[in-house]
Scaffold this motif. Structure first.
Motif, PDB file in Angstrom:
ATOM      1  N   LEU A  35     -38.495  38.673   3.169  1.00 40.41           N
ATOM      2  CA  LEU A  35     -37.795  38.397   1.925  1.00 40.41           C
ATOM      3  C   LEU A  35     -36.416  39.046   1.873  1.00 40.41           C
ATOM      4  CD1 LEU A  35     -38.632  36.761  -0.567  1.00 40.41           C
ATOM      5  CD2 LEU A  35     -39.382  38.883  -1.634  1.00 40.41           C
ATOM      6  N   GLN A  36     -36.234  40.115   2.643  1.00 33.63           N
ATOM      7  CA  GLN A  36     -34.954  40.822   2.610  1.00 33.63           C
ATOM      8  C   GLN A  36     -33.793  39.984   3.135  1.00 33.63           C
ATOM      9  OE1 GLN A  36     -34.772  43.756   0.993  1.00 33.63           O
ATOM     10  NE2 GLN A  36     -36.945  43.255   0.633  1.00 33.63           N
ATOM     11  N   HIS A  37     -34.096  38.883   3.817  1.00 39.17           N
ATOM     12  CA  HIS A  37     -33.037  38.005   4.329  1.00 39.17           C
ATOM     13  C   HIS A  37     -32.428  37.132   3.231  1.00 39.17           C
ATOM     14  CE1 HIS A  37     -33.840  38.865   8.601  1.00 39.17           C
ATOM     15  NE2 HIS A  37     -35.120  38.845   8.281  1.00 39.17           N
ATOM     16  N   TYR A  38     -33.031  37.109   2.051  1.00 35.90           N
ATOM     17  CA  TYR A  38     -32.621  36.169   1.014  1.00 35.90           C
ATOM     18  C   TYR A  38     -32.198  36.926  -0.241  1.00 35.90           C
ATOM     19  CZ  TYR A  38     -35.006  33.258   4.358  1.00 35.90           C
ATOM     20  OH  TYR A  38     -35.383  32.658   5.535  1.00 35.90           O
ATOM     21  N   SER A  39     -30.887  37.039  -0.408  1.00 37.91           N
ATOM     22  CA  SER A  39     -30.328  37.921  -1.437  1.00 37.91           C
ATOM     23  C   SER A  39     -30.664  37.499  -2.858  1.00 37.91           C
ATOM     24  CB  SER A  39     -28.805  37.997  -1.268  1.00 37.91           C
ATOM     25  OG  SER A  39     -28.218  36.703  -1.386  1.00 37.91           O
ATOM     26  N   LYS A  42     -34.794  38.316  -3.219  1.00 42.11           N
ATOM     27  CA  LYS A  42     -35.456  39.489  -2.644  1.00 42.11           C
ATOM     28  C   LYS A  42     -35.867  40.514  -3.687  1.00 42.11           C
ATOM     29  CE  LYS A  42     -31.245  42.104  -1.513  1.00 42.11           C
ATOM     30  NZ  LYS A  42     -30.476  42.733  -0.409  1.00 42.11           N
ATOM     31  N   ASP A  43     -35.172  40.548  -4.832  1.00 46.99           N
ATOM     32  CA  ASP A  43     -35.496  41.522  -5.866  1.00 46.99           C
ATOM     33  C   ASP A  43     -36.361  40.944  -6.976  1.00 46.99           C
ATOM     34  OD1 ASP A  43     -34.013  43.576  -4.603  1.00 46.99           O
ATOM     35  OD2 ASP A  43     -32.150  42.781  -5.446  1.00 46.99           O
ATOM     36  N   LYS A  44     -36.844  39.744  -6.794  1.00 48.78           N
ATOM     37  CA  LYS A  44     -37.681  39.114  -7.810  1.00 48.78           C
ATOM     38  C   LYS A  44     -39.088  39.700  -7.790  1.00 48.78           C
ATOM     39  CE  LYS A  44     -34.579  35.985  -9.030  1.00 48.78           C
ATOM     40  NZ  LYS A  44     -33.975  35.931 -10.384  1.00 48.78           N
ATOM     41  N   SER A  45     -39.732  39.703  -8.948  1.00 50.33           N
ATOM     42  CA  SER A  45     -41.122  40.138  -9.033  1.00 50.33           C
ATOM     43  C   SER A  45     -42.028  39.046  -8.472  1.00 50.33           C
ATOM     44  CB  SER A  45     -41.492  40.399 -10.491  1.00 50.33           C
ATOM     45  OG  SER A  45     -41.485  39.186 -11.226  1.00 50.33           O
ATOM     46  N   PRO A  46     -43.278  39.374  -8.136  1.00 53.61           N
ATOM     47  CA  PRO A  46     -44.202  38.347  -7.652  1.00 53.61           C
ATOM     48  C   PRO A  46     -44.357  37.181  -8.630  1.00 53.61           C
ATOM     49  CG  PRO A  46     -45.091  40.505  -7.189  1.00 53.61           C
ATOM     50  CD  PRO A  46     -43.863  40.726  -8.024  1.00 53.61           C
ATOM     51  N   LEU A  49     -41.299  34.998  -8.309  1.00 54.21           N
ATOM     52  CA  LEU A  49     -41.363  34.236  -7.067  1.00 54.21           C
ATOM     53  C   LEU A  49     -42.312  33.047  -7.198  1.00 54.21           C
ATOM     54  CD1 LEU A  49     -41.455  37.113  -4.435  1.00 54.21           C
ATOM     55  CD2 LEU A  49     -39.555  35.577  -4.906  1.00 54.21           C
ATOM     56  N   LYS A  50     -43.445  33.291  -7.874  1.00 60.14           N
ATOM     57  CA  LYS A  50     -44.388  32.197  -8.095  1.00 60.14           C
ATOM     58  C   LYS A  50     -43.746  31.071  -8.895  1.00 60.14           C
ATOM     59  CE  LYS A  50     -48.655  34.952  -8.157  1.00 60.14           C
ATOM     60  NZ  LYS A  50     -49.808  35.368  -8.994  1.00 60.14           N
ATOM     61  N   ALA A  51     -43.003  31.447  -9.924  1.00 60.96           N
ATOM     62  CA  ALA A  51     -42.367  30.442 -10.780  1.00 60.96           C
ATOM     63  C   ALA A  51     -41.324  29.636 -10.004  1.00 60.96           C
ATOM     64  CB  ALA A  51     -41.723  31.119 -11.984  1.00 60.96           C
ATOM     65  N   ILE A  52     -40.528  30.316  -9.172  1.00 63.33           N
ATOM     66  CA  ILE A  52     -39.511  29.617  -8.377  1.00 63.33           C
ATOM     67  C   ILE A  52     -40.175  28.671  -7.384  1.00 63.33           C
ATOM     68  CG2 ILE A  52     -37.656  29.915  -6.685  1.00 63.33           C
ATOM     69  CD1 ILE A  52     -37.073  32.636  -8.025  1.00 63.33           C
ATOM     70  N   ALA A 263     -33.564  26.891  -3.139  1.00 62.94           N
ATOM     71  CA  ALA A 263     -33.183  26.662  -1.743  1.00 62.94           C
ATOM     72  C   ALA A 263     -33.542  27.869  -0.883  1.00 62.94           C
ATOM     73  CB  ALA A 263     -31.688  26.369  -1.653  1.00 62.94           C
ATOM     74  N   GLU A 264     -33.297  29.077  -1.410  1.00 64.49           N
ATOM     75  CA  GLU A 264     -33.670  30.281  -0.655  1.00 64.49           C
ATOM     76  C   GLU A 264     -35.187  30.396  -0.536  1.00 64.49           C
ATOM     77  OE1 GLU A 264     -32.005  34.003  -1.627  1.00 64.49           O
ATOM     78  OE2 GLU A 264     -30.024  33.487  -0.834  1.00 64.49           O
ATOM     79  N   MET A 265     -35.902  30.042  -1.597  1.00 65.39           N
ATOM     80  CA  MET A 265     -37.360  30.079  -1.530  1.00 65.39           C
ATOM     81  C   MET A 265     -37.869  29.107  -0.469  1.00 65.39           C
ATOM     82  SD  MET A 265     -40.363  31.084  -2.334  1.00 65.39           S
ATOM     83  CE  MET A 265     -40.129  32.156  -3.759  1.00 65.39           C
ATOM     84  N   ALA A 266     -37.245  27.923  -0.388  1.00 65.55           N
ATOM     85  CA  ALA A 266     -37.648  26.942   0.616  1.00 65.55           C
ATOM     86  C   ALA A 266     -37.469  27.498   2.021  1.00 65.55           C
ATOM     87  CB  ALA A 266     -36.846  25.659   0.446  1.00 65.55           C
ATOM     88  N   ALA A 267     -36.318  28.166   2.261  1.00 65.27           N
ATOM     89  CA  ALA A 267     -36.060  28.754   3.579  1.00 65.27           C
ATOM     90  C   ALA A 267     -37.036  29.891   3.862  1.00 65.27           C
ATOM     91  CB  ALA A 267     -34.628  29.248   3.647  1.00 65.27           C
TER      92      ALA A 267
END
Length: 499
Positions: A35-39, A42-46, A49-52, A263-267
């Protein structure tokens, strides 16, 4: 290498919402090494992240997936429309012998093979948003011209051009699906759009019942000419709409389709699914092609695909096979619909289970054995009920197998994208060679049994089982080597080849 070897993200939390627990996100997202590759995320809560991810998958499932499914339906309709046109008298009207007709069927696959590998490699580094609809508009234009043919050679030329323009499409859709969905999600999603080929068989029969029996001599055109013309026009309309519903790849799709976070979540999802290697491609166009040819998996999957297409060689002649049941034309057109609908349902069920347990080989073998049994029944009895049931098995087995085969090969060879693109196209090319000879097995003088064609189909089923078992053995062999390497290096269990 065929696939990356990387450590899995520890302390994973399944994202149940929308994905049935298919993607693993670390409990403490801030410390997830991938996750650290995606700025942006990377700081989102679980929970965030689920919502995205839920929003991302919803957009894919309700925009990309329905559109490519409709395009696949039209793609396959334009491929098989000549089968019902033949039943309506196209072959007789153009004064073609069985040999010339079969040559036209084969010419489609000559064009089909030529474009696949170069087009899919270009697609891997290009913009599918424009290239996929462009392919559709091109083959639709040829289909619209087909009612004007007046001879066998013109028929063969049109079929060649349809194949040339359709060639890039199926491999590109397979590539796109594997670039947006995870290895657990892909079998079901591929099942949805790939089952469009079965639905198109049903639609073709229904359209034939409506058009071929009611439009003969309308505006001085034969019914089969109207059949081809109307299908081509609908295909053009869908191709135009497709420009707004097809994305590029996760790393280069604009905000017209996704938000930047999605888009970052997809990657990120693709990185997790592939064991830590980014989907962003590497190298030049032909580097991936060379990597593909050096990989034994590529040739194993090509052989599986080849055998499956032999098992499916009935499809260009399905209306003629159904006609051997002895019903009138309208009923013959209508009863073509149930077998592919049943195959559609079976494909979704088997594909869902395959993705859930991440097993492909035995999920292919089961339906293909049933297809072989169905073929034995078809060539040995004239009992209407038994023959019709055998046709259901005949349609279902290869369609299930082909869908899972594509999901399997893109899971085993996930990176780089050009290598995966080349593999999909290469396997499709090798399999298409079977179309150069299988049409000659379905001759009118062998009705109603079609023993030679039935023998070829049974052979294809048997070869499929053999090649699948060999590929599963090779997966186990490679996984054993990975386990030994991890044990020697003191690493936890990482990425594995899915069998």
């Amino acid at each position: 290498m065929s696939a990356p070897v990387a450590r899995s993200a520890p302390n994973s939390l399944d994202l149940k919402d929308g994905l049935d627990g298919n993607v693993e996100v670390e409990e403490n997202a801030q410390h997830d090494e991938y996750l650290q590759h995606y700025s942006l995320i990377k700081d989102k809560s679980p929970e965030e992240l689920k919502a995205i991810e839920k929003s991302l998958v919803r957009k894919l499932d309700w925009k990309f997936l329905p559109m490519v499914s409709m395009m696949i339906i039209m793609n396959y309709l334009d491929r098989i429309n000549v089968s019902n046109a033949r039943l309506a008298g196209m072959q007789q009207d153009l004064h073609m012998s069985d040999t010339v007709w079969s040559a036209g069927i084969s010419m489609f696959y000559v064009g089909y093979i030529i474009t696949q590998i170069p087009a899919n490699v270009i697609m891997a580094k290009g913009q599918p948003r424009f290239l996929l609809p462009g392919c559709m508009l091109a083959w639709s234009a040829v289909t619209i011209c087909m009612p004007a043919v007046r001879s066998g050679w013109a028929f063969c030329l049109c079929r060649f051009l349809v194949g040339l323009t359709e060639g890039p499409f199926i491999p590109a859709v397979s590539l796109m699906t594997s670039s947006w969905y995870t290895k657990n999600e892909s079998p079901l999603r591929m099942g949805i759009w790939h089952a469009g080929t079965t639905i198109s068989q049903a639609i073709s029969g229904l359209l034939a019942a409506g058009i071929l029996t009611n439009m003969d001599n309308v505006a001085s055109l034969h019914a089969w000419q109207w059949f081809l013309l109307l299908e081509g026009i609908v295909s053009v309309l869908i191709g135009i709409f497709a420009f707004w519903f097809i994305p590029n790849f996760p790393n280069n799709t604009g905000t017209y389709f996704l938000t930047a976070e999605e888009a970052e979540m997809a990657a990120y999802r693709q990185m997790v699914s592939a064991g830590g290697i980014s989907e962003d491609d590497e190298g030049d166009y032909w580097g991936g092609v060379w990597m593909m040819f050096k990989d034994p998996f590529s040739h194993l999957f090509a052989l599986i695909h080849f055998a499956l297409i032999i098992a499916q060689s009935y499809k260009d002649f399905f209306p003629n096979i159904v006609a051997t049941l002895g019903f009138n034309k309208i009923i013959t057109y209508l009863i073509q619909a149930p077998p592919p609908v049943i195959a559609f349902i079976a494909t979704l069920v088997v594909s869902w289970h395959s993705g859930r347990v991440l097993e492909h080989g035995y999920h292919i073998i089961g339906p293909i054995v049933l297809a072989a049994i169905g073929c034995v029944v078809m060539i040995t009895t004239l009992n209407v009920g038994a023959r019709y049931f055998s046709m259901i098995l005949l349609v279902t087995g290869p369609f299930v197998g082909l869908n899972l085969h594509i999901a399997w090969e893109t899971t085993v060879i996930p990176r780089p994208r050009t290598k995966r693109a080349a593999l999909i196209a290469y396997a499709n090319c090798v399999s298409s060679v079977s179309h150069w000879f299988t049409p000659y097995f379905f001759l009118t003088n062998q009705e109603p049994y079609y023993q030679t064609a039935g023998g070829a189909i049974i052979t294809g089923c048997g070869l499929t089982v053999i090649f699948v078992l060999i590929t599963k053995w090779y997966c186990r062999k490679r996984n054993k080597a990975l386990e030994e390497a991890e044990r020697a290096a003191g690493l936890p269990k990482g990425w594995r080849f899915a069998g």
